[in-house]
Motif scaffolding. Structure first.
Motif, PDB file in Angstrom:
ATOM      1  N   LYS A   1       0.841  -1.202   0.000  1.00  0.00           N
ATOM      2  CA  LYS A   1       0.000   0.000   0.000  1.00  0.00           C
ATOM      3  C   LYS A   1       0.874   1.249   0.000  1.00  0.00           C
ATOM      4  CE  LYS A   1      -3.556   2.424   2.592  1.00  0.00           C
ATOM      5  NZ  LYS A   1      -4.362   2.451   3.819  1.00  0.00           N
TER       6      LYS A   1
ATOM      7  N   ARG B   1      -9.328   3.398  -1.713  1.00  0.00           N
ATOM      8  CA  ARG B   1      -9.224   2.081  -1.104  1.00  0.00           C
ATOM      9  C   ARG B   1     -10.438   1.837  -0.215  1.00  0.00           C
ATOM     10  NH1 ARG B   1      -4.242   3.890  -2.364  1.00  0.00           N
ATOM     11  NH2 ARG B   1      -2.719   2.342  -2.990  1.00  0.00           N
TER      12      ARG B   1
ATOM     13  N   TRP C   1      -5.587   6.054  -5.703  1.00  0.00           N
ATOM     14  CA  TRP C   1      -6.596   5.026  -5.938  1.00  0.00           C
ATOM     15  C   TRP C   1      -7.409   4.920  -4.659  1.00  0.00           C
ATOM     16  CZ3 TRP C   1      -7.192   2.334 -10.498  1.00  0.00           C
ATOM     17  CH2 TRP C   1      -8.141   1.308 -10.477  1.00  0.00           C
TER      18      TRP C   1
END
Length: 152
Positions: A134, A151, A149
């Protein structure tokens, strides 16, 4: 002494080479979801319905590429076009019930492969690895212009 970033570069190259979790990596059943559809549906699932313009911005891809990808997903019954829920002019793409089911099946197949690969890893190591991935992906997102992005 070899710089640690050289080791990361090499291991990342090997990871992309293996392609285990992408097209043809030993998990695809006949009629399995294409990698581009998997990524597209994953993004729409997390973010909600998106227009071609929003997808283009999110993926840093031109609209023609996304038009091809979304058209294929619509033909496959994975996505449907809907009016903008917020009243905008552009139509948006939403995951269909079949798209949700197929995405869940693909994700479970991938998790099964990862469970097999990391069968002898302690849960704490898997969690740490996920955290590092991550962090690595967040660094990439920051470097390519702040397209984080979302999550779950």
């Amino acid at each position: 002494m070899v710089r640690p970033t050289r080791q990361v570069e090499y291991e990342q190259m090997l990871l992309s080479r293996h392609g285990l979790l992408s097209q043809g990596g030993g998990r695809r059943k006949e009629g399995g979801m294409e990698r581009s559809a998997y990524i597209l549906l994953s993004r729409i699932r997390v973010q909600g319905p998106m227009s071609i313009g929003e997808l283009s911005d999110a993926f840093a891809l031109d609209a023609s590429t996304l038009n091809r990808q979304t058209a294929a997903a619509v033909r496959a019954g994975l996505l449907e076009r809907i009016p903008d829920p917020d009243g905008g002019l552009a139509r948006k793409f939403r995951i269909t019930a079949d798209g949700e089911r197929n995405l869940d099946e693909e994700r479970e197949a991938m998790v099964g492969i990862l469970d097999d690969i990391m069968a002898d890893w302690p849960d704490a190591d898997i969690a740490a690895f996920a955290g590092y991935l991550k962090r690595f992906n967040s660094g990439i997102e920051r470097r390519i212009g702040g397209r984080p992005w979302p999550r779950p």
